[in-house]
Design a protein around this motif. Structure first.
Motif, PDB file in Angstrom:
ATOM      1  N   SER A   1       0.747  -1.000   0.067  1.00 32.90           N
ATOM      2  CA  SER A   1       0.129  -0.063  -0.084  1.00 32.90           C
ATOM      3  C   SER A   1       0.716   1.290   0.119  1.00 32.90           C
ATOM      4  CB  SER A   1      -0.903   0.081   1.385  1.00 32.90           C
ATOM      5  OG  SER A   1      -1.537   1.258   1.170  1.00 32.90           O
ATOM      6  N   PRO A   2       0.545   2.226  -0.955  1.00 26.46           N
ATOM      7  CA  PRO A   2       1.060   3.476  -0.890  1.00 26.46           C
ATOM      8  C   PRO A   2       0.755   4.437   0.252  1.00 26.46           C
ATOM      9  CG  PRO A   2      -0.531   3.553  -2.582  1.00 26.46           C
ATOM     10  CD  PRO A   2      -0.340   2.187  -2.095  1.00 26.46           C
ATOM     11  N   ASP A   3      -0.135   3.835   0.925  1.00 23.59           N
ATOM     12  CA  ASP A   3      -0.543   4.591   2.096  1.00 23.59           C
ATOM     13  C   ASP A   3       0.210   4.623   3.401  1.00 23.59           C
ATOM     14  OD1 ASP A   3      -3.186   5.780   1.123  1.00 23.59           O
ATOM     15  OD2 ASP A   3      -3.833   3.806   0.816  1.00 23.59           O
ATOM     16  N   LEU A   4       0.806   3.715   3.239  1.00 21.73           N
ATOM     17  CA  LEU A   4       1.765   3.597   4.642  1.00 21.73           C
ATOM     18  C   LEU A   4       3.149   4.047   4.519  1.00 21.73           C
ATOM     19  CD1 LEU A   4       1.183  -0.361   5.260  1.00 21.73           C
ATOM     20  CD2 LEU A   4      -0.215   1.431   6.189  1.00 21.73           C
ATOM     21  N   ILE A   5       3.721   4.730   5.723  1.00 18.19           N
ATOM     22  CA  ILE A   5       4.994   5.246   5.475  1.00 18.19           C
ATOM     23  C   ILE A   5       5.771   4.393   6.228  1.00 18.19           C
ATOM     24  CG2 ILE A   5       6.421   7.354   6.504  1.00 18.19           C
ATOM     25  CD1 ILE A   5       3.551   8.627   6.918  1.00 18.19           C
ATOM     26  N   VAL A   6       6.829   4.046   5.405  1.00 21.54           N
ATOM     27  CA  VAL A   6       7.583   2.831   5.917  1.00 21.54           C
ATOM     28  C   VAL A   6       9.023   3.311   5.905  1.00 21.54           C
ATOM     29  CG1 VAL A   6       8.711   0.654   5.302  1.00 21.54           C
ATOM     30  CG2 VAL A   6       6.506   1.244   4.413  1.00 21.54           C
ATOM     31  N   HIS A   7       9.778   2.949   7.260  1.00 22.53           N
ATOM     32  CA  HIS A   7      11.060   3.344   7.778  1.00 22.53           C
ATOM     33  C   HIS A   7      12.001   2.149   7.890  1.00 22.53           C
ATOM     34  CE1 HIS A   7       9.265   7.261   8.876  1.00 22.53           C
ATOM     35  NE2 HIS A   7       8.230   6.626   9.320  1.00 22.53           N
ATOM     36  N   PRO A   8      12.720   1.778   6.887  1.00 31.53           N
ATOM     37  CA  PRO A   8      13.610   0.677   7.118  1.00 31.53           C
ATOM     38  C   PRO A   8      14.761   0.936   7.762  1.00 31.53           C
ATOM     39  CG  PRO A   8      13.980   1.548   4.807  1.00 31.53           C
ATOM     40  CD  PRO A   8      12.953   2.465   5.395  1.00 31.53           C
ATOM     41  N   ILE A   9      14.828   1.138   9.108  1.00 34.49           N
ATOM     42  CA  ILE A   9      15.816   1.721   9.938  1.00 34.49           C
ATOM     43  C   ILE A   9      16.516   0.575  10.745  1.00 34.49           C
ATOM     44  CG2 ILE A   9      15.125   4.114   9.888  1.00 34.49           C
ATOM     45  CD1 ILE A   9      14.231   3.583  12.841  1.00 34.49           C
ATOM     46  N   LEU A  10      15.682  -0.644  10.670  1.00 33.31           N
ATOM     47  CA  LEU A  10      16.434  -1.844  11.785  1.00 33.31           C
ATOM     48  C   LEU A  10      17.188  -2.451  11.041  1.00 33.31           C
ATOM     49  CD1 LEU A  10      12.659  -2.412  13.669  1.00 33.31           C
ATOM     50  CD2 LEU A  10      14.717  -0.868  14.130  1.00 33.31           C
ATOM     51  N   ILE A  11      18.385  -2.021  10.864  1.00 35.54           N
ATOM     52  CA  ILE A  11      19.200  -2.834  10.002  1.00 35.54           C
ATOM     53  C   ILE A  11      20.353  -3.420  10.873  1.00 35.54           C
ATOM     54  CG2 ILE A  11      21.359  -2.384   8.546  1.00 35.54           C
ATOM     55  CD1 ILE A  11      20.159   0.397   8.012  1.00 35.54           C
ATOM     56  N   GLU A  12      20.326  -4.616  10.554  1.00 37.09           N
ATOM     57  CA  GLU A  12      21.112  -5.651  11.465  1.00 37.09           C
ATOM     58  C   GLU A  12      22.430  -5.259  12.209  1.00 37.09           C
ATOM     59  OE1 GLU A  12      22.160 -10.466  11.815  1.00 37.09           O
ATOM     60  OE2 GLU A  12      21.429  -9.761   9.827  1.00 37.09           O
TER      61      GLU A  12
ATOM     62  N   PRO B   1       3.996  -6.814  16.046  1.00 36.83           N
ATOM     63  CA  PRO B   1       3.487  -7.604  14.477  1.00 36.83           C
ATOM     64  C   PRO B   1       4.587  -7.714  13.542  1.00 36.83           C
ATOM     65  CG  PRO B   1       1.851  -5.904  15.058  1.00 36.83           C
ATOM     66  CD  PRO B   1       2.970  -5.546  16.146  1.00 36.83           C
ATOM     67  N   GLY B   2       4.959  -9.056  13.315  1.00 38.96           N
ATOM     68  CA  GLY B   2       5.904  -9.456  12.445  1.00 38.96           C
ATOM     69  C   GLY B   2       7.479  -9.188  12.925  1.00 38.96           C
ATOM     70  N   LEU B   3       7.526  -8.982  14.239  1.00 38.09           N
ATOM     71  CA  LEU B   3       8.654  -8.602  14.925  1.00 38.09           C
ATOM     72  C   LEU B   3       9.665  -9.742  14.703  1.00 38.09           C
ATOM     73  CD1 LEU B   3      10.451  -6.788  16.560  1.00 38.09           C
ATOM     74  CD2 LEU B   3       9.547  -7.708  18.663  1.00 38.09           C
ATOM     75  N   GLY B   4       9.300 -10.955  14.953  1.00 41.69           N
ATOM     76  CA  GLY B   4      10.278 -12.318  14.983  1.00 41.69           C
ATOM     77  C   GLY B   4      11.005 -12.327  16.182  1.00 41.69           C
ATOM     78  N   ARG B   5      11.842 -13.358  16.071  1.00 47.87           N
ATOM     79  CA  ARG B   5      12.639 -13.594  17.231  1.00 47.87           C
ATOM     80  C   ARG B   5      14.040 -13.535  16.946  1.00 47.87           C
ATOM     81  NH1 ARG B   5       9.373 -18.267  20.981  1.00 47.87           N
ATOM     82  NH2 ARG B   5       7.275 -17.035  20.762  1.00 47.87           N
ATOM     83  N   GLU B   6      14.708 -13.000  15.752  1.00 50.53           N
ATOM     84  CA  GLU B   6      15.907 -12.802  15.470  1.00 50.53           C
ATOM     85  C   GLU B   6      16.350 -11.837  16.446  1.00 50.53           C
ATOM     86  OE1 GLU B   6      16.854 -12.490  11.116  1.00 50.53           O
ATOM     87  OE2 GLU B   6      14.771 -11.959  10.987  1.00 50.53           O
ATOM     88  N   PRO B   7      17.898 -12.311  16.948  1.00 53.76           N
ATOM     89  CA  PRO B   7      18.260 -11.367  17.999  1.00 53.76           C
ATOM     90  C   PRO B   7      18.161  -9.847  17.888  1.00 53.76           C
ATOM     91  CG  PRO B   7      19.487 -13.569  17.726  1.00 53.76           C
ATOM     92  CD  PRO B   7      18.601 -13.322  16.588  1.00 53.76           C
ATOM     93  N   TYR B   8      18.761  -9.207  16.576  1.00 53.62           N
ATOM     94  CA  TYR B   8      18.802  -8.083  16.330  1.00 53.62           C
ATOM     95  C   TYR B   8      17.476  -7.284  16.219  1.00 53.62           C
ATOM     96  CZ  TYR B   8      17.163  -8.103  11.266  1.00 53.62           C
ATOM     97  OH  TYR B   8      16.522  -8.036  10.180  1.00 53.62           O
ATOM     98  N   MET B   9      16.358  -8.043  15.835  1.00 54.70           N
ATOM     99  CA  MET B   9      14.976  -7.488  15.833  1.00 54.70           C
ATOM    100  C   MET B   9      14.687  -7.487  17.457  1.00 54.70           C
ATOM    101  SD  MET B   9      14.011  -6.511  13.023  1.00 54.70           S
ATOM    102  CE  MET B   9      12.266  -6.471  12.998  1.00 54.70           C
ATOM    103  N   GLN B  10      14.836  -8.455  18.146  1.00 52.59           N
ATOM    104  CA  GLN B  10      14.568  -8.397  19.554  1.00 52.59           C
ATOM    105  C   GLN B  10      15.101  -7.181  20.278  1.00 52.59           C
ATOM    106  OE1 GLN B  10      12.523 -10.827  21.620  1.00 52.59           O
ATOM    107  NE2 GLN B  10      11.382 -10.575  19.732  1.00 52.59           N
ATOM    108  N   ALA B  11      16.435  -7.158  20.063  1.00 50.34           N
ATOM    109  CA  ALA B  11      17.253  -5.937  20.510  1.00 50.34           C
ATOM    110  C   ALA B  11      16.677  -4.501  20.257  1.00 50.34           C
ATOM    111  CB  ALA B  11      18.700  -6.048  20.131  1.00 50.34           C
ATOM    112  N   PHE B  12      16.563  -4.466  18.880  1.00 49.44           N
ATOM    113  CA  PHE B  12      15.748  -2.969  18.675  1.00 49.44           C
ATOM    114  C   PHE B  12      14.451  -2.850  19.217  1.00 49.44           C
ATOM    115  CE2 PHE B  12      18.512  -3.273  14.364  1.00 49.44           C
ATOM    116  CZ  PHE B  12      19.373  -2.380  14.915  1.00 49.44           C
ATOM    117  N   ALA B  13      13.555  -3.968  19.382  1.00 50.07           N
ATOM    118  CA  ALA B  13      12.359  -3.766  19.974  1.00 50.07           C
ATOM    119  C   ALA B  13      12.713  -3.142  21.543  1.00 50.07           C
ATOM    120  CB  ALA B  13      11.471  -5.045  19.950  1.00 50.07           C
ATOM    121  N   LYS B  14      13.236  -4.012  22.300  1.00 51.99           N
ATOM    122  CA  LYS B  14      13.832  -3.537  23.367  1.00 51.99           C
ATOM    123  C   LYS B  14      14.154  -2.226  23.471  1.00 51.99           C
ATOM    124  CE  LYS B  14      16.730  -5.118  27.394  1.00 51.99           C
ATOM    125  NZ  LYS B  14      17.674  -5.874  27.849  1.00 51.99           N
ATOM    126  N   LEU B  15      15.079  -1.601  22.663  1.00 48.39           N
ATOM    127  CA  LEU B  15      15.525  -0.246  22.474  1.00 48.39           C
ATOM    128  C   LEU B  15      14.422   0.688  22.452  1.00 48.39           C
ATOM    129  CD1 LEU B  15      17.887   1.715  22.319  1.00 48.39           C
ATOM    130  CD2 LEU B  15      18.059   1.046  20.042  1.00 48.39           C
TER     131      LEU B  15
END
Length: 339
Positions: free
Chosen positions: A74-85, A110-124
């Motif tokens: 969807s073009p209506d969403l503003i997407v920020h791809p900043i969670l770089i491993e 939603p869609g976070l997953g359990r990869e260590p870097y994604m979990q670390a960014f979620a905690k941050l």
């Protein structure tokens, strides 16, 4: 048993009036943090549901491995791809701080997953959101994250956790609520153990509970104008048994988290006086948002199932959200705020 009318009236007060006097953003700016290599649908469902129920702007904060797919949905969403491993923590923290200053609510999971870097960014992100006094919704693997370290969320009464049946069983055990507690009291007890975090236990009937009569809330990381919001003693349990569809789609919880987040975003706008009279206490907003989000989600599920039957998928629910909202709050409902 239907939700009491006084509760419904309070929820209606948080809904932005459609009177042409609000500017862009005053009907809610929602952020969804999640989306990695294997999960692109969940953050889309949460963020798009926010727009479909009436939020003005919806942002997705995700990994670059998910961003192109989410943008294509969807073009209506503003997407920020900043969670770089391999991105430096300080860099991501600065980007999150800048982005969160423009949002009313953050939905994590939603869609976070359990990869260590994604979990670390979620905690941050959770820490940054708390330091800013934001409303927060925790779903899916964000619940797995805080279950391993309850201090991340304990005592933060601007948060809502939304566990499903399996997640709630595990989460209850992690906070110390055992099987000896009657099932209809467990959500309330979990909230108490968490120091007043609102719990939305998903099930045949959704149970929404908040209990702040136990341990004191943590104020150390909160920058709230009115700390009494965190000190008020509140104890309330509401069941939402609005009829839903007979098939439970895999992404229905993502829709719920997006809708609860939107009601919280409206609550933040209401709290700052965007709609006029402020008679609803801020301490009730997580509870009211959870109830409103639950009612609309279940109604959208029922409507989608009535059309598609056994073949229904989460995508079928998205067009029903606006009509479900009208069914719950009135087809001609224009909001109760005054300007």
């Amino acid at each position: 048993m239907p939700v009491p009318r006084p509760v419904l009236e309070q929820i209606k007060q948080l809904i932005p009036p459609l009177n042409g006097k609000l500017h862009k953003g005053q009907s809610g700016r929602v952020g969804v943090l999640g989306g990695a290599l294997d999960y692109t649908g969940a953050p889309y469902f949460a963020a798009m549901s926010a727009l479909r129920v009436g939020a003005d702007l919806s942002h997705v904060i995700c990994s670059p491995t998910a961003s192109d797919a989410i943008k294509s949905y969807s073009p209506d969403l503003i997407v920020h791809p900043i969670l770089i491993e391999n991105a430096p923590k300080d860099q991501v923290q600065s980007q999150l701080q800048s982005l969160f200053s423009r949002l009313h609510v953050l939905v994590i999971g939603p869609g976070l997953g359990r990869e260590p870097y994604m979990q670390a960014f979620a905690k941050l992100a959770l820490g940054v959101a708390r330091s800013n006094g934001m409303f927060i919704v925790l779903d899916a693997d964000a619940i797995w994250l805080v279950g391993k370290d309850l201090s991340l969320i304990k005592g933060y009464r601007r948060a809502v956790v939304t566990p499903n049946v399996v997640e709630f069983k595990r989460f209850s055990e992690q906070v110390g609520v055992g099987s000896d507690v009657p099932p209809d009291q467990r959500a309330e007890m979990v909230s108490r153990k968490l120091g007043g975090v609102t719990v939305l236990e998903k099930g045949a009937s959704d149970i929404i509970a908040v209990d702040t009569t136990g341990e004191e809330a943590s104020l150390s990381e909160s920058k709230l104008d009115d700390v009494d919001v965190q000190k008020e003693a509140v104890k309330e349990v509401q069941a939402v048994d609005v009829e839903g569809g007979l098939k439970r789609c895999g992404g229905q919880g993502d829709i719920l988290s997006g809708l609860v987040g939107t009601f919280l975003a409206w609550g933040k706008c209401y709290e700052t006086g965007a709609y006029g009279d402020n008679s609803v206490a801020t301490s009730r907003m997580p509870l009211l948002a959870a109830i409103g989000g639950s009612m609309v989600t279940r109604t959208a599920s029922r409507r989608a199932f009535a059309k598609e039957g056994r073949s229904v998928v989460t995508q079928d629910m998205i067009p029903e959200i606006g009509r479900a909202f009208g069914e719950v709050f009135g087809d001609d409902f224009q909001g109760q705020g005054k300007l």
